[in-house]
Motif scaffolding. Structure first.
Motif: not given
Length: 292
Positions: A55-56, A63, A47-50, A28-29, A59, A4, A26
């Protein structure tokens, strides 16, 4: 390698050049643009996650679990990260030895550490307590909007408690500390080791950042300023003064050593730093502590 990204962006930036390793970050946006760009410039795939930090991380962890060639550096549960951070305590002791700074019963040490998920301050505190025992007093500093370790330890529960359960959204200028849940690897270890936890508002963070620059030309980011409120809270708040009195420390303040842990300032672009300072100069933060 997957990680992250956030405050750890610098930690794995050399991986692509040190070995033929593909690096993915990984995150957060909502995280700062400079951290994303730093990773991209270092050769990492961002790699961005909402959603939030939790949450990021979830994910990225999932993965990685499906890729046998992947190693996920997990802020929440990584013993490697925790042990790596713990090394800093030995390095601090070496600096003390070089400068003739003594830590003992008559020369107590107070350390104030910004805290996000807890890995860095937890590892440092764990090692400091091992080195100095009862003669060191470690305090964590968290944003008012994201007090994840405070919530976890205050709950007294063994299951993880997200700050969202208290209606907190984690939005703060201290983006390196903006996490919604404390590490459950670290939290149980801190119950008997961390002395206390204080929270700071964004306004206080920026004013402390400004004072650090104006008085010592110290360039830090908002997250790093969190610990600077520690000495004020310890000596001015009712709770802080009571702790000093009960522990027989009030009369030893003149011979004590105080360390505020500050990191990250060297990675802040000059334009962003000036923006922080301009905002801080327009603020007046309240540092009175009628009730703590």
């Amino acid at each position: 390698m997957r990680d992250r990204w956030g405050s750890q962006g610098r930690g794995y930036r050399r991986a692509p050049t040190a070995a033929t390793t593909a690096v993915e970050g990984c995150g957060r946006r909502r995280a700062t643009r400079r951290k994303k760009l730093r990773l991209v410039n270092a050769g990492a795939a961002v790699i961005e996650h909402t959603g939030d930090y939790l949450n990021a991380v979830a994910h990225g962890r999932e993965e990685s679990r499906h890729d046998a060639r992947s190693h996920f550096v997990d802020d929440e549960y990584s013993a490697d990260l925790f042990n790596g951070y713990a090394v800093a305590a030995a390095e601090l002791k070496a600096q003390f030895d070089e400068r003739g700074i003594v830590v003992d019963r008559d020369h107590p040490l107070f350390v104030y550490l910004p805290c996000g998920v807890g890995g860095a301050p937890g590892g440092i505190t764990f090692s400091l307590k091992d080195l100095f025992g009862a003669d060191v007093h470690c305090f964590f500093a968290e944003p008012v909007a994201a007090p994840s370790m405070l919530v976890q330890l205050a709950s007294g529960l063994t299951e993880s408690i997200p700050i969202s359960d208290l209606g907190l959204d984690g939005r703060t200028e201290a983006d390196g500390l903006a996490v919604g849940r404390a590490s459950m690897l670290v939290a149980p270890l801190m119950r008997s080791r961390v002395t206390g936890i204080h929270t700071v508002t964004d306004e206080q963070l920026l004013v402390l950042l400004r004072h650090a620059f104006d008085t010592a030309e110290l360039e830090i980011e908002p997250s790093a300023a969190a610990g600077m409120a520690g000495p004020l809270i310890l000596t001015r708040s009712p709770t802080g003064r009571r702790y000093l009195t009960e522990q027989g420390l009030a009369e030893k303040l003149a011979t004590s050593c105080h360390v505020v842990w500050t990191t990250g300032g060297g990675l802040v672009p000059p334009a962003e730093r000036q923006k922080h300072l301009a905002r801080a100069r327009a603020l007046r933060a309240d540092f009175t502590f009628d009730d703590a």
